[in-house]
Design a protein around this motif. Structure first.
Motif, mmCIF file in Angstrom:
data_model
loop_
_atom_site.group_PDB
_atom_site.id
_atom_site.type_symbol
_atom_site.label_atom_id
_atom_site.label_comp_id
_atom_site.label_asym_id
_atom_site.label_seq_id
_atom_site.Cartn_x
_atom_site.Cartn_y
_atom_site.Cartn_z
ATOM 1 N N VAL A 111 36.967 46.264 33.697
ATOM 2 C CA VAL A 111 37.255 46.328 32.266
ATOM 3 C C VAL A 111 37.973 47.635 31.965
ATOM 4 C CG1 VAL A 111 35.301 44.872 31.581
ATOM 5 C CG2 VAL A 111 34.999 47.326 31.750
ATOM 6 N N GLY A 112 38.670 47.655 30.866
ATOM 7 C CA GLY A 112 39.374 48.874 30.530
ATOM 8 C C GLY A 112 40.023 48.804 29.168
ATOM 9 N N THR A 113 40.933 49.692 28.967
ATOM 10 C CA THR A 113 41.575 49.853 27.667
ATOM 11 C C THR A 113 42.474 48.679 27.315
ATOM 12 O OG1 THR A 113 42.919 51.351 26.340
ATOM 13 C CG2 THR A 113 43.513 51.159 28.663
ATOM 14 N N ARG A 114 42.611 48.453 26.040
ATOM 15 C CA ARG A 114 43.544 47.424 25.567
ATOM 16 C C ARG A 114 44.968 47.963 25.576
ATOM 17 N NH1 ARG A 114 40.408 43.840 21.150
ATOM 18 N NH2 ARG A 114 38.474 43.773 22.304
ATOM 19 N N GLY A 115 45.104 49.257 25.319
ATOM 20 C CA GLY A 115 46.425 49.883 25.287
ATOM 21 C C GLY A 115 46.760 50.500 26.624
ATOM 22 N N MET A 116 46.913 49.683 27.641
ATOM 23 C CA MET A 116 47.109 50.205 28.990
ATOM 24 C C MET A 116 48.531 50.716 29.200
ATOM 25 S SD MET A 116 47.151 46.688 31.146
ATOM 26 C CE MET A 116 48.104 45.304 30.528
ATOM 27 N N THR A 117 48.646 51.642 30.104
ATOM 28 C CA THR A 117 49.961 52.146 30.534
ATOM 29 C C THR A 117 50.479 51.231 31.639
ATOM 30 O OG1 THR A 117 48.988 53.523 32.259
ATOM 31 C CG2 THR A 117 49.248 54.535 30.058
ATOM 32 N N GLU A 118 51.711 51.422 32.016
ATOM 33 C CA GLU A 118 52.258 50.640 33.132
ATOM 34 C C GLU A 118 51.499 50.946 34.421
ATOM 35 O OE1 GLU A 118 53.970 47.723 34.931
ATOM 36 O OE2 GLU A 118 54.244 48.074 32.792
ATOM 37 N N GLU A 119 51.129 52.201 34.598
ATOM 38 C CA GLU A 119 50.343 52.574 35.777
ATOM 39 C C GLU A 119 48.969 51.888 35.742
ATOM 40 O OE1 GLU A 119 48.754 56.526 38.180
ATOM 41 O OE2 GLU A 119 49.558 56.764 36.167
ATOM 42 N N GLY A 120 48.364 51.845 34.574
ATOM 43 C CA GLY A 120 47.083 51.158 34.416
ATOM 44 C C GLY A 120 47.210 49.677 34.716
ATOM 45 N N ARG A 121 48.302 49.082 34.275
ATOM 46 C CA ARG A 121 48.559 47.666 34.548
ATOM 47 C C ARG A 121 48.630 47.422 36.062
ATOM 48 N NH1 ARG A 121 50.794 43.399 31.910
ATOM 49 N NH2 ARG A 121 51.336 44.643 30.105
ATOM 50 N N ARG A 122 49.419 48.231 36.745
ATOM 51 C CA ARG A 122 49.571 48.074 38.200
ATOM 52 C C ARG A 122 48.236 48.283 38.920
ATOM 53 N NH1 ARG A 122 54.152 51.206 37.307
ATOM 54 N NH2 ARG A 122 53.058 53.026 38.116
ATOM 55 N N ASN A 123 47.527 49.328 38.538
ATOM 56 C CA ASN A 123 46.257 49.637 39.202
ATOM 57 C C ASN A 123 45.189 48.578 38.922
ATOM 58 O OD1 ASN A 123 47.221 51.953 40.431
ATOM 59 N ND2 ASN A 123 46.570 53.287 38.748
ATOM 60 N N GLY A 124 45.094 48.123 37.673
ATOM 61 C CA GLY A 124 44.123 47.085 37.322
ATOM 62 C C GLY A 124 44.394 45.798 38.069
ATOM 63 N N TYR A 125 45.664 45.417 38.127
ATOM 64 C CA TYR A 125 46.063 44.208 38.840
ATOM 65 C C TYR A 125 45.731 44.346 40.330
ATOM 66 C CZ TYR A 125 48.969 40.486 40.755
ATOM 67 O OH TYR A 125 49.409 39.377 41.433
ATOM 68 N N ARG A 126 46.157 45.450 40.911
ATOM 69 C CA ARG A 126 45.950 45.661 42.353
ATOM 70 C C ARG A 126 44.460 45.684 42.705
ATOM 71 N NH1 ARG A 126 47.382 50.770 43.385
ATOM 72 N NH2 ARG A 126 45.408 51.408 44.254
ATOM 73 N N LEU A 127 43.676 46.380 41.913
ATOM 74 C CA LEU A 127 42.235 46.452 42.163
ATOM 75 C C LEU A 127 41.615 45.054 42.131
ATOM 76 C CD1 LEU A 127 39.591 48.051 42.538
ATOM 77 C CD2 LEU A 127 39.491 48.239 40.048
ATOM 78 N N ALA A 128 41.902 44.288 41.085
ATOM 79 C CA ALA A 128 41.336 42.942 40.964
ATOM 80 C C ALA A 128 41.838 42.036 42.085
ATOM 81 C CB ALA A 128 41.681 42.349 39.603
ATOM 82 N N TYR A 129 43.115 42.136 42.411
ATOM 83 C CA TYR A 129 43.693 41.329 43.485
ATOM 84 C C TYR A 129 42.972 41.613 44.804
ATOM 85 C CZ TYR A 129 47.314 39.095 46.331
ATOM 86 O OH TYR A 129 47.991 38.269 47.199
ATOM 87 N N GLU A 130 42.851 42.884 45.125
ATOM 88 C CA GLU A 130 42.228 43.257 46.403
ATOM 89 C C GLU A 130 40.746 42.906 46.445
ATOM 90 O OE1 GLU A 130 43.369 47.281 47.401
ATOM 91 O OE2 GLU A 130 45.497 46.756 47.298
ATOM 92 N N LEU A 131 40.057 43.039 45.331
ATOM 93 C CA LEU A 131 38.653 42.623 45.288
ATOM 94 C C LEU A 131 38.539 41.116 45.528
ATOM 95 C CD1 LEU A 131 37.331 44.675 42.232
ATOM 96 C CD2 LEU A 131 36.560 44.906 44.616
ATOM 97 N N ALA A 132 39.400 40.350 44.872
ATOM 98 C CA ALA A 132 39.351 38.896 44.999
ATOM 99 C C ALA A 132 39.658 38.442 46.418
ATOM 100 C CB ALA A 132 40.318 38.254 44.010
ATOM 101 N N VAL A 133 40.597 39.108 47.066
ATOM 102 C CA VAL A 133 40.946 38.765 48.450
ATOM 103 C C VAL A 133 39.730 38.906 49.369
ATOM 104 C CG1 VAL A 133 42.284 39.564 50.460
ATOM 105 C CG2 VAL A 133 43.418 39.199 48.274
ATOM 106 N N THR A 134 38.874 39.857 49.082
ATOM 107 C CA THR A 134 37.678 40.072 49.920
ATOM 108 C C THR A 134 36.543 39.102 49.587
ATOM 109 O OG1 THR A 134 36.598 41.667 48.452
ATOM 110 C CG2 THR A 134 38.201 42.545 50.056
ATOM 111 N N GLY A 135 36.746 38.246 48.584
ATOM 112 C CA GLY A 135 35.703 37.302 48.198
ATOM 113 C C GLY A 135 34.832 37.772 47.053
ATOM 114 N N THR A 136 35.141 38.933 46.511
ATOM 115 C CA THR A 136 34.387 39.451 45.372
ATOM 116 C C THR A 136 34.740 38.659 44.114
ATOM 117 O OG1 THR A 136 34.359 41.657 46.325
ATOM 118 C CG2 THR A 136 33.983 41.521 43.958
ATOM 119 N N VAL A 137 33.738 38.344 43.306
ATOM 120 C CA VAL A 137 33.963 37.699 42.017
ATOM 121 C C VAL A 137 34.350 38.787 41.028
ATOM 122 C CG1 VAL A 137 32.935 36.346 40.147
ATOM 123 C CG2 VAL A 137 32.255 35.907 42.529
ATOM 124 N N VAL A 138 35.516 38.650 40.405
ATOM 125 C CA VAL A 138 35.984 39.624 39.417
ATOM 126 C C VAL A 138 35.537 39.135 38.038
ATOM 127 C CG1 VAL A 138 37.999 40.710 38.358
ATOM 128 C CG2 VAL A 138 37.931 40.329 40.843
#
Length: 182
Positions: A111-138
């Motif tokens: 979870v995080g801010t509604r007013g995300m930066t482009e860096e926040g967008r990339r990091n949030g996406y990457r974090l969730a993507y990598e967690l999901a790849v490992t089988g973690t429920v996001v």
């Protein structure tokens, strides 16, 4: 469903009622004196619990069936154990799709801010993507910003994601996230 409607969301006395009466059916059958005997039962909810009309509950059940929405009561064995442990657990959960195997899968909230930066967008996406790849429920809230991008990342990875909605299940908010919801 009747009990959830009678108590409203995040009831202070649900667990006390369940401990005292042992089942939702016993709470439904209880009269005024029996309800008042439950020491932790708050007086303002007693009139709602004495109203045994199930018309609204039946409407909800019918609507859920029409929409393909599942319902889990607190007493259902599939109700997430970790959610049972919170101070005021929901009486029922409404869900679409399938329920992850919560006891045997790691679930991490992103979870995080509604007013995300482009860096926040990339990091949030990457974090969730990598967690999901490992089988973690996001798990997230599907709100604008980091919450939404976390769901997208998990879905793009072919993973499992759970959206905890702050709106009615048949009217997801924000509307622009309807494709994520679907």
């Amino acid at each position: 469903v009747w009990l959830a409607e009678a108590l409203g969301p995040a009831s202070d006395c649900f667990l006390a009622l369940l401990e005292h009466f042992k089942s939702a059916e016993a709470i439904y059958r209880a009269g005024k004196d029996e309800l008042e005997a439950c020491e932790k039962c708050k007086t303002p909810v007693i009139p709602s619990l004495l109203d045994k009309n199930t018309t609204q509950a039946q409407r909800i059940l019918d609507r859920c069936e029409t929409l393909g929405v599942g319902i889990l009561s607190f007493c259902d064995p599939l109700y997430p154990e970790r959610l049972r442990q919170i101070h005021r657990p929901p009486v029922v959960l409404y869900y679409r799709g399938f329920l992850p195997d919560f006891p045997n899968r790691l679930a991490i909230a992103v979870v995080g801010t509604r007013g995300m930066t482009e860096e926040g967008r990339r990091n949030g996406y990457r974090l969730a993507y990598e967690l999901a790849v490992t089988g973690t429920v996001v798990v997230s809230g599907m709100a604008i910003g980091i919450d939404g991008i976390a769901h997208v990342g998990a879905l793009d990875a072919g993973g499992t994601t759970v959206a905890v909605l702050g709106s009615a299940i048949d009217n997801p908010y924000p509307y622009e996230h309807k494709p994520i919801y679907d």
